[in-house]
Design a protein around this motif. Structure first.
Motif, PDB file in Angstrom:
ATOM      1  N   UNK A 147       0.851  -1.179   0.000  1.00 42.45           N
ATOM      2  CA  UNK A 147       0.000   0.000   0.000  1.00 42.45           C
ATOM      3  C   UNK A 147       0.899   1.244   0.000  1.00 42.45           C
ATOM      4  N   UNK A 148       0.905   1.985  -1.099  1.00 46.46           N
ATOM      5  CA  UNK A 148       1.848   3.085  -1.295  1.00 46.46           C
ATOM      6  C   UNK A 148       1.234   4.447  -1.004  1.00 46.46           C
ATOM      7  N   UNK A 149       2.096   5.365  -0.599  1.00 47.12           N
ATOM      8  CA  UNK A 149       1.742   6.777  -0.464  1.00 47.12           C
ATOM      9  C   UNK A 149       3.029   7.586  -0.418  1.00 47.12           C
ATOM     10  N   UNK A 150       2.924   8.873  -0.670  1.00 47.53           N
ATOM     11  CA  UNK A 150       4.071   9.773  -0.563  1.00 47.53           C
ATOM     12  C   UNK A 150       3.814  10.714   0.603  1.00 47.53           C
ATOM     13  N   UNK A 151       4.715  10.694   1.590  1.00 49.33           N
ATOM     14  CA  UNK A 151       4.530  11.491   2.793  1.00 49.33           C
ATOM     15  C   UNK A 151       4.718  12.979   2.504  1.00 49.33           C
ATOM     16  N   UNK A 152       5.565  13.330   1.563  1.00 51.51           N
ATOM     17  CA  UNK A 152       5.641  14.686   1.029  1.00 51.51           C
ATOM     18  C   UNK A 152       5.251  14.590  -0.435  1.00 51.51           C
ATOM     19  N   UNK A 153       4.716  15.656  -0.983  1.00 56.03           N
ATOM     20  CA  UNK A 153       4.164  15.630  -2.340  1.00 56.03           C
ATOM     21  C   UNK A 153       3.124  14.514  -2.464  1.00 56.03           C
ATOM     22  N   UNK A 154       2.132  14.481  -1.544  1.00 57.36           N
ATOM     23  CA  UNK A 154       1.127  13.406  -1.614  1.00 57.36           C
ATOM     24  C   UNK A 154       0.390  13.430  -2.948  1.00 57.36           C
ATOM     25  N   UNK A 155       0.064  12.253  -3.426  1.00 53.65           N
ATOM     26  CA  UNK A 155      -0.585  12.108  -4.729  1.00 53.65           C
ATOM     27  C   UNK A 155      -2.043  11.696  -4.579  1.00 53.65           C
ATOM     28  N   UNK A 156      -2.899  12.358  -5.329  1.00 51.95           N
ATOM     29  CA  UNK A 156      -4.218  11.828  -5.591  1.00 51.95           C
ATOM     30  C   UNK A 156      -4.095  10.926  -6.803  1.00 51.95           C
ATOM     31  N   UNK A 157      -4.888   9.860  -6.861  1.00 50.02           N
ATOM     32  CA  UNK A 157      -4.798   8.919  -7.981  1.00 50.02           C
ATOM     33  C   UNK A 157      -6.185   8.592  -8.518  1.00 50.02           C
ATOM     34  N   UNK A 158      -6.296   8.578  -9.826  1.00 46.81           N
ATOM     35  CA  UNK A 158      -7.496   8.085 -10.498  1.00 46.81           C
ATOM     36  C   UNK A 158      -7.064   6.829 -11.231  1.00 46.81           C
ATOM     37  N   UNK A 159      -7.541   5.663 -10.767  1.00 43.52           N
ATOM     38  CA  UNK A 159      -7.017   4.376 -11.218  1.00 43.52           C
ATOM     39  C   UNK A 159      -8.078   3.578 -11.961  1.00 43.52           C
ATOM     40  N   UNK A 185      -3.802   1.259 -15.113  1.00 44.98           N
ATOM     41  CA  UNK A 185      -3.370   2.608 -15.493  1.00 44.98           C
ATOM     42  C   UNK A 185      -3.918   3.606 -14.488  1.00 44.98           C
ATOM     43  N   UNK A 186      -3.142   4.658 -14.263  1.00 43.38           N
ATOM     44  CA  UNK A 186      -3.622   5.664 -13.325  1.00 43.38           C
ATOM     45  C   UNK A 186      -2.968   7.011 -13.560  1.00 43.38           C
ATOM     46  N   UNK A 187      -3.738   8.026 -13.207  1.00 43.65           N
ATOM     47  CA  UNK A 187      -3.302   9.410 -13.265  1.00 43.65           C
ATOM     48  C   UNK A 187      -2.942   9.840 -11.847  1.00 43.65           C
ATOM     49  N   UNK A 188      -1.931  10.709 -11.710  1.00 43.62           N
ATOM     50  CA  UNK A 188      -1.560  11.219 -10.398  1.00 43.62           C
ATOM     51  C   UNK A 188      -1.564  12.745 -10.393  1.00 43.62           C
ATOM     52  N   UNK A 189      -1.832  13.304  -9.215  1.00 38.63           N
ATOM     53  CA  UNK A 189      -1.888  14.758  -9.070  1.00 38.63           C
ATOM     54  C   UNK A 189      -0.546  15.370  -8.715  1.00 38.63           C
ATOM     55  N   UNK A 190       0.445  14.549  -8.480  1.00 36.33           N
ATOM     56  CA  UNK A 190       1.805  15.040  -8.270  1.00 36.33           C
ATOM     57  C   UNK A 190       2.758  14.004  -8.844  1.00 36.33           C
ATOM     58  N   UNK A 191       3.993  14.426  -9.027  1.00 35.52           N
ATOM     59  CA  UNK A 191       5.000  13.551  -9.603  1.00 35.52           C
ATOM     60  C   UNK A 191       5.464  12.528  -8.570  1.00 35.52           C
ATOM     61  N   UNK A 192       6.104  11.471  -9.058  1.00 36.27           N
ATOM     62  CA  UNK A 192       6.666  10.450  -8.188  1.00 36.27           C
ATOM     63  C   UNK A 192       7.988  10.951  -7.626  1.00 36.27           C
ATOM     64  N   UNK A 193       8.106  10.902  -6.315  1.00 35.61           N
ATOM     65  CA  UNK A 193       9.339  11.240  -5.613  1.00 35.61           C
ATOM     66  C   UNK A 193       9.725  10.024  -4.784  1.00 35.61           C
ATOM     67  N   UNK A 194      10.628   9.178  -5.300  1.00 35.66           N
ATOM     68  CA  UNK A 194      10.941   7.930  -4.593  1.00 35.66           C
ATOM     69  C   UNK A 194      11.423   8.150  -3.157  1.00 35.66           C
ATOM     70  N   UNK A 195      12.083   9.271  -2.894  1.00 36.00           N
ATOM     71  CA  UNK A 195      12.583   9.526  -1.538  1.00 36.00           C
ATOM     72  C   UNK A 195      11.455   9.767  -0.531  1.00 36.00           C
ATOM     73  N   UNK A 196      10.254  10.099  -1.006  1.00 32.25           N
ATOM     74  CA  UNK A 196       9.112  10.335  -0.115  1.00 32.25           C
ATOM     75  C   UNK A 196       8.104   9.192  -0.127  1.00 32.25           C
ATOM     76  N   UNK A 197       8.352   8.180  -0.953  1.00 31.66           N
ATOM     77  CA  UNK A 197       7.410   7.062  -1.026  1.00 31.66           C
ATOM     78  C   UNK A 197       7.516   6.210   0.229  1.00 31.66           C
ATOM     79  N   UNK A 228       3.467   2.463  13.379  1.00 33.48           N
ATOM     80  CA  UNK A 228       4.832   2.947  13.184  1.00 33.48           C
ATOM     81  C   UNK A 228       5.005   3.724  11.883  1.00 33.48           C
ATOM     82  N   UNK A 229       3.942   3.830  11.093  1.00 28.40           N
ATOM     83  CA  UNK A 229       4.013   4.499   9.784  1.00 28.40           C
ATOM     84  C   UNK A 229       3.971   6.016   9.921  1.00 28.40           C
ATOM     85  N   UNK A 230       4.679   6.692   9.021  1.00 28.49           N
ATOM     86  CA  UNK A 230       4.526   8.147   8.924  1.00 28.49           C
ATOM     87  C   UNK A 230       3.150   8.409   8.318  1.00 28.49           C
TER      88      UNK A 230
END
Length: 183
Positions: free
Chosen positions: A63-75, A132-144, A178-180
């Protein structure tokens, strides 16, 4: 209206069902319309990236999310079938730690809107699926970040009777306590 929108157990997470026009030749539907999206699903979001994955039966992504630059997704699914899940990770939400899930398939043409502040994942039910999915922000692997798919506190009822195939980052997902999380 070209879409029907239904709220899930997490009211901000929406099932979007397009009007499908079909005949003996096949079918046609509008897979995305910004005006319809803003009027019926969520206002104020723009999509900046499209992603496409293919996976075989039993693969669980998330289950993925970005703690900074959070993404909305239309999947949505363009081939096969998946069980798709969103988990509320907003500490201030009365539904914090709760989940919702729905079947998405090439046959039902459903889409799921997962706003920022939620973890997202899916498991492939069919022999193979293209997602397939659209995101509202770019992928930032360091924040995933990854929430553990089988966290007993979240207690997702995955419709499987086998151990899923996981990426190392998903197998090492964090438990909710324990998750951010988001404010």
């Amino acid at each position: 209206m070209a879409i029907q929108v239904t709220s899930t157990a997490l009211p901000e997470v929406k099932i979007v069902e397009p009007t499908v026009f079909g005949d003996t030749r096949g079918f046609f539907f509008e897979s995305f319309n910004l005006r319809e999206f803003h009027e019926n699903v969520a206002r104020g979001f723009e999509f900046v990236q499209d992603n496409h994955s293919r996976s075989t039966r039993g693969v669980l992504r998330g289950l993925h999310y970005q703690i900074q630059h959070p993404q909305g997704k239309l999947v949505r699914v363009v081939s096969g079938q998946v069980f798709d899940v969103a988990v509320d990770l907003r500490i201030s939400s009365p539904l914090f730690g709760k989940w919702t899930g729905t079947m998405l398939s090439a046959d039902n043409h459903r889409q799921l809107w997962i706003p920022p502040g939620f973890a997202h994942g899916f498991i492939v039910i069919s022999q193979e699926a293209e997602f397939v999915y659209k995101t509202t922000d770019f992928w930032f692997p360091e924040y995933e970040r990854s929430l553990l798919w089988c966290d007993p506190e979240v207690d997702i009822d995955w419709p499987i009777e086998f151990e899923p195939v996981l990426a190392p980052k998903d197998a090492a997902g964090k438990l909710l306590y324990e998750a951010e999380c988001f404010p």
